[in-house]
Design a protein around this motif. Sequence first.
Motif, short mmCIF file in Angstrom:
data_model
loop_
_atom_site.label_atom_id
_atom_site.label_comp_id
_atom_site.label_asym_id
_atom_site.label_seq_id
_atom_site.Cartn_x
_atom_site.Cartn_y
_atom_site.Cartn_z
N ARG A 181 -8.58 11.96 1.35
CA ARG A 181 -7.23 11.86 1.71
C ARG A 181 -6.70 13.35 2.47
NH1 ARG A 181 -4.97 7.28 -0.23
NH2 ARG A 181 -6.12 6.46 -2.07
N THR A 182 -7.08 14.29 1.80
CA THR A 182 -6.81 15.72 2.08
C THR A 182 -7.41 16.03 3.49
OG1 THR A 182 -6.82 16.57 -0.15
CG2 THR A 182 -6.92 18.41 1.50
N ARG A 183 -8.43 15.63 3.78
CA ARG A 183 -9.14 15.91 5.01
C ARG A 183 -8.23 14.99 6.16
NH1 ARG A 183 -15.46 15.13 3.60
NH2 ARG A 183 -15.77 17.33 2.73
N LEU A 184 -7.88 13.94 5.75
CA LEU A 184 -7.04 13.24 6.76
C LEU A 184 -5.53 13.82 7.05
CD1 LEU A 184 -6.25 10.72 8.54
CD2 LEU A 184 -5.91 9.62 6.43
N MET A 185 -5.05 14.17 6.04
CA MET A 185 -3.81 15.00 6.22
C MET A 185 -3.80 16.15 6.87
SD MET A 185 -1.41 12.97 4.96
CE MET A 185 -2.57 11.62 5.52
N VAL B 247 -12.37 9.46 10.33
CA VAL B 247 -12.14 9.07 8.66
C VAL B 247 -12.58 7.86 8.32
CG1 VAL B 247 -10.05 8.08 7.50
CG2 VAL B 247 -9.56 9.73 9.37
N PRO B 248 -13.39 7.94 7.02
CA PRO B 248 -14.13 6.89 6.62
C PRO B 248 -13.47 5.46 6.61
CG PRO B 248 -13.96 8.67 4.70
CD PRO B 248 -13.12 9.01 5.85
N PRO B 249 -14.20 4.55 6.85
CA PRO B 249 -13.66 3.32 7.16
C PRO B 249 -12.75 2.72 5.88
CG PRO B 249 -16.03 3.14 7.93
CD PRO B 249 -15.63 4.46 7.17
N LYS B 250 -13.32 2.92 4.62
CA LYS B 250 -12.61 2.57 3.50
C LYS B 250 -10.91 3.00 3.32
CE LYS B 250 -12.56 0.36 -0.47
NZ LYS B 250 -12.77 -0.93 -0.88
N LEU B 251 -10.75 4.27 3.85
CA LEU B 251 -9.65 4.79 3.91
C LEU B 251 -8.61 4.43 5.10
CD1 LEU B 251 -7.38 6.89 2.84
CD2 LEU B 251 -8.84 8.74 4.21
N MET B 252 -9.45 4.27 6.01
CA MET B 252 -8.77 3.64 7.37
C MET B 252 -7.89 2.36 6.94
SD MET B 252 -10.69 4.66 10.89
CE MET B 252 -12.24 3.97 10.24
N ASP B 253 -9.07 1.37 6.28
CA ASP B 253 -8.53 0.08 5.84
C ASP B 253 -7.36 0.07 5.04
OD1 ASP B 253 -10.28 -1.41 7.57
OD2 ASP B 253 -11.81 -1.47 6.02
N GLU B 254 -7.34 0.87 4.05
CA GLU B 254 -6.54 0.94 3.10
C GLU B 254 -5.09 1.51 3.70
OE1 GLU B 254 -5.21 4.83 0.32
OE2 GLU B 254 -6.50 3.53 -0.93
N ARG C 163 0.69 -1.27 -0.02
CA ARG C 163 -0.05 -0.22 -0.23
C ARG C 163 0.98 1.15 0.10
NH1 ARG C 163 0.92 -2.15 4.82
NH2 ARG C 163 0.75 -0.99 6.65
N THR C 164 0.38 2.35 -0.33
CA THR C 164 0.93 3.65 -0.33
C THR C 164 0.33 4.51 0.84
OG1 THR C 164 1.51 3.53 -2.70
CG2 THR C 164 1.48 5.73 -1.62
N ILE C 165 1.12 4.92 1.65
CA ILE C 165 0.44 5.59 2.81
C ILE C 165 0.97 7.24 2.89
CG2 ILE C 165 0.41 5.86 5.45
CD1 ILE C 165 1.50 2.75 5.49
N ASP C 166 -0.26 8.01 2.58
CA ASP C 166 0.06 9.44 2.75
C ASP C 166 0.56 9.98 4.00
OD1 ASP C 166 -1.04 9.82 0.05
OD2 ASP C 166 -2.97 9.74 0.94
N VAL C 167 1.58 10.93 3.75
CA VAL C 167 2.15 11.35 5.18
C VAL C 167 2.08 12.88 5.37
CG1 VAL C 167 3.94 9.45 5.54
CG2 VAL C 167 4.51 11.61 4.49
N VAL D 203 -20.27 -6.27 1.40
CA VAL D 203 -20.70 -5.43 0.35
C VAL D 203 -20.59 -3.87 0.38
CG1 VAL D 203 -22.89 -5.24 -0.85
CG2 VAL D 203 -22.54 -7.44 0.09
N GLN D 204 -20.78 -3.67 1.66
CA GLN D 204 -20.60 -2.14 1.78
C GLN D 204 -19.34 -1.51 1.37
OE1 GLN D 204 -21.81 -4.30 3.91
NE2 GLN D 204 -23.85 -3.66 4.62
N ALA D 205 -18.26 -2.41 1.68
CA ALA D 205 -16.89 -1.92 1.54
C ALA D 205 -16.66 -2.07 0.04
CB ALA D 205 -15.87 -2.87 2.14
N ARG D 206 -17.30 -2.90 -0.69
CA ARG D 206 -16.99 -2.74 -2.10
C ARG D 206 -17.71 -1.68 -2.95
NH1 ARG D 206 -18.40 -9.07 -4.52
NH2 ARG D 206 -16.74 -10.23 -3.01
#
Length: 501
Positions: A465-469, A437-444, A254-258, A453-456
Amino acid sequence: MGYAEKRGTYWRGRYKIDRGQYGTVTDVSGGVTRFRTKRDAELAADDAEAAIRRGGRRDPAIGRTTFGEYASRWYEAQDLAASTMQNYRRHIEEHLMPTFENTAIADIRATDISAWEKKERAVPYAPSSVKTWRGTLHLILADAMEEGIRDTNPAAKRRGRGKRAGRSRNRGPEKTVTTLAGTLLIAERAALLSGRDDEFVAVALMGLTGIRWGELVGLETEYVRGTSVRVEWQLYELDTGEMHRCPPKDDSHRTIDVPEGLAGLLAGHLARTQPKPCACHGRTYVFGGHRAANGAARNFGPKLVDVARRAGVSTGTVSAVLNRPDSVPDVTQLRVRAAVQELGYVRGGSSGGLAAHWRRNGFATWLFQPAATGWYPRKAPSPARPVPLLGSPWPGVPVRGRNAAGRADACWLPIARGLTPHGLRHTHKTLMEELAVPPKLMDERMGHEDGSVQARYSHVTPVMRTRLMDGLTEVWEAALTQRREMSEGSPVTVLDELLKA
């Protein structure tokens, strides 16, 4: 009616024993019989099933194969990751063989396994560890059952059996976490204990990205890419001491934004340390070991950098005082010589070359745990003891060498008792929960995978990503503000620069 089953380059015969139970045609030693043709396998399976229907039994010698013999053959047949093979071998040799080695596979009963489990818990071993070893035993006996050596698996637990306490997989000991401000303080202390800034950057990276320990040690310079870090490999420490380079856990590439602040720390660290390729892998890693390599001469006393921090000068100034005193003002000389005397610094000791990589146990025992708790752990013959400090400059400089406790005038208060390096991963996940943070971004970011199914139907966007940073940057700056309120400077150079900025 028996049937043939294709297994790579051979066929094996399978037959019905009872409702829901099937056996495999075996030879006198208990090993699976390998047939060259499908027809031969079917005929042998028909004969075995006919014998079962007539009330006959298989050759008793098949079930007399001992656990030790079968487990050794079973282990040799596995082709798994080096870390998994190491774990299986440890489970078998250290925990299963002492009890079951000379017992015939057919004679192992559920009561025997329960007695073994009770004995292991009484040592005491952690319940989670005993559960893992029982899982390995279950796997071995399941394969023995599939080969027809025995009809049932005594390591299988019926649903609802056992003590009521702790039956839910969601229960267990509480995991210690901390705040980002706590992570910052632990990173500062770890750097003071190691005598260099590398550990500050590493602990900050773990706290702000949730990266796993093996991924941190195995982070190569080519995967530090400005405002992101790419997790492509990890270094897994084997029992032999070898650092095995392998993909991350569950292939979680994976690629992790910092945040920009952390990106600046990483860039400054690489510019300062100028990492070179290691001899063991020929690759350039972001972080290297903090202790002497095996076989190198060791000097366990205070280092030149400790004297510099105590005196509030650079290491170059300390070197000049010791080697060219005429080039340094008298006032500075007095400060440096006072620091030398207070710390017990001795010249002439050579620490040899540093190890190419951190060792998990060494880092956790001598850097992370003392930084988080303020205490060195018990290590025979020495009991647990507070980290001896000279209280100035704040938060204190660790005292090393002979009579360190006698020369100390302060010690650290605990920040988070029970916190481990992996606990910073839990801390980062908790921090993201606080930031909504949205669950999809946390898992990534964590390298997890949600197959629901919800994750799909959920996807990560640039706005997320911007909001998380932005959120991480805000919390990081708040942590720096808290730290600056405690003291405006730090003996750790990189943190001191951040506080002044």
